[in-house]
Design a protein around this motif. Structure first.
Motif, PDB file in Angstrom:
ATOM      1  N   CYS A 239      -3.760   1.225  12.911  1.00 36.73           N
ATOM      2  CA  CYS A 239      -2.523   1.167  12.113  1.00 36.73           C
ATOM      3  C   CYS A 239      -2.755   0.381  10.822  1.00 36.73           C
ATOM      4  CB  CYS A 239      -1.399   0.516  12.927  1.00 36.73           C
ATOM      5  SG  CYS A 239      -0.801   1.510  14.309  1.00 36.73           S
ATOM      6  N   GLY A 240      -3.424  -0.755  10.928  1.00 35.39           N
ATOM      7  CA  GLY A 240      -3.683  -1.574   9.751  1.00 35.39           C
ATOM      8  C   GLY A 240      -4.535  -0.860   8.718  1.00 35.39           C
TER       9      GLY A 240
ATOM     10  N   MET B  30       6.686   4.104   1.379  1.00 38.87           N
ATOM     11  CA  MET B  30       6.785   2.744   1.906  1.00 38.87           C
ATOM     12  C   MET B  30       7.444   2.714   3.293  1.00 38.87           C
ATOM     13  SD  MET B  30       4.988   1.156  -0.128  1.00 38.87           S
ATOM     14  CE  MET B  30       5.101  -0.356   0.788  1.00 38.87           C
ATOM     15  N   SER B  31       8.316   3.677   3.588  1.00 43.10           N
ATOM     16  CA  SER B  31       8.881   3.788   4.940  1.00 43.10           C
ATOM     17  C   SER B  31       7.784   4.107   5.943  1.00 43.10           C
ATOM     18  CB  SER B  31       9.960   4.868   4.996  1.00 43.10           C
ATOM     19  OG  SER B  31      11.076   4.491   4.240  1.00 43.10           O
TER      20      SER B  31
ATOM     21  N   GLU C 249      -0.604  11.863   1.751  1.00 43.48           N
ATOM     22  CA  GLU C 249       0.334  11.373   0.745  1.00 43.48           C
ATOM     23  C   GLU C 249       1.611  12.217   0.799  1.00 43.48           C
ATOM     24  OE1 GLU C 249       1.423   8.583  -1.951  1.00 43.48           O
ATOM     25  OE2 GLU C 249      -0.463   8.632  -0.856  1.00 43.48           O
ATOM     26  N   PRO C 250       2.778  11.571   0.918  1.00 38.43           N
ATOM     27  CA  PRO C 250       4.013  12.342   1.071  1.00 38.43           C
ATOM     28  C   PRO C 250       4.511  12.952  -0.242  1.00 38.43           C
ATOM     29  CG  PRO C 250       4.522  10.011   1.078  1.00 38.43           C
ATOM     30  CD  PRO C 250       3.024  10.141   1.027  1.00 38.43           C
TER      31      PRO C 250
ATOM     32  N   ALA D   9      -3.204   3.227   2.203  1.00 35.96           N
ATOM     33  CA  ALA D   9      -2.087   3.684   1.369  1.00 35.96           C
ATOM     34  C   ALA D   9      -1.559   2.581   0.462  1.00 35.96           C
ATOM     35  CB  ALA D   9      -0.957   4.190   2.253  1.00 35.96           C
ATOM     36  N   ALA D  10      -1.693   1.345   0.896  1.00 27.74           N
ATOM     37  CA  ALA D  10      -1.160   0.205   0.138  1.00 27.74           C
ATOM     38  C   ALA D  10      -2.192  -0.927   0.159  1.00 27.74           C
ATOM     39  CB  ALA D  10       0.164  -0.249   0.743  1.00 27.74           C
ATOM     40  N   PRO D  11      -3.244  -0.808  -0.662  1.00 28.33           N
ATOM     41  CA  PRO D  11      -4.369  -1.744  -0.569  1.00 28.33           C
ATOM     42  C   PRO D  11      -4.033  -3.202  -0.869  1.00 28.33           C
ATOM     43  CG  PRO D  11      -4.720  -0.133  -2.332  1.00 28.33           C
ATOM     44  CD  PRO D  11      -3.456   0.246  -1.639  1.00 28.33           C
TER      45      PRO D  11
END
Length: 191
Positions: free
Chosen positions: A113-114, A88-89, A68-69, A120-122
């Motif tokens: 990748c998916g 999101m980037s 997590e950034p 991160a973005a379910p």
């Protein structure tokens, strides 16, 4: 360090009146600056039609994603939009890389990748589409069925209809799933 003199004086910090900021590259660099650079280079490569160069830059962006950034900025409320932009980037870069990998027949890389993006973005349909397209490319009925269930559950949970590309892939997945038992039965009767 006010006591430092010569060419290294103030190497990392710059002051402008009451404002203190970090010096930029090459003196100081940060992952978020590197992310901005490589995603911009990937965008320019895409515009130039150079998919391999685009993938190279996107792979570098993916390497920068090590969790997590900017978690240390969670306590600074007014920076939340900036943190979300970075997150999101990273998701977008990994999804673009996955799409390029899928287009070049590297379904296993696309799945990685998916999965990274979906973790991160379910609810990101693009991540679900990438996973579903990769499972279809691999002709993996178990993965196709599992992903269809996950996509439908996610859409139901948020009360949303699938986007047109998602709906198309779901139709293909259902068609693939409905043809599989027939194909197995045909093979069994030929034996």
């Amino acid at each position: 360090d006010p006591t430092r003199r010569g060419p290294r004086a103030g190497a990392a910090l710059r002051t402008d009146g009451e404002m203190i900021r970090l010096a930029g590259p090459p003196r100081v660099d940060a992952d978020v600056w590197e992310l901005a650079r490589v995603t911009d280079q990937a965008r320019r490569a895409h515009e130039a039609g150079d998919a391999s160069e685009q993938a190279r830059h996107l792979a570098r962006a993916a390497e920068l994603w090590r969790g997590e950034p900017l978690t240390d900025l969670d306590v600074v409320a007014h920076l939340a939009p900036d943190v979300e932009h970075v997150r999101m980037s990273l998701v977008d870069a990994v999804l673009k890389l996955g799409e390029l990998r899928l287009a070049s027949g590297r379904a296993a890389d696309a799945v990685r990748c998916g999965e990274h993006a979906r973790a991160a973005a379910p609810y990101d349909e693009r991540a679900h589409r990438l996973l579903l397209a990769a499972a279809l490319q691999r002709r993996d009925p178990a993965a196709v069925s599992e992903i269809v269930d996950v996509v439908e559950a996610a859409l139901s949970e948020v009360g949303a209809d699938p986007e047109p590309p998602t709906a198309m892939l779901l139709r293909q997945a259902r068609q693939f799933a409905s043809c599989r038992p027939v194909a197995r039965a045909a093979v069994a009767t030929r034996r």
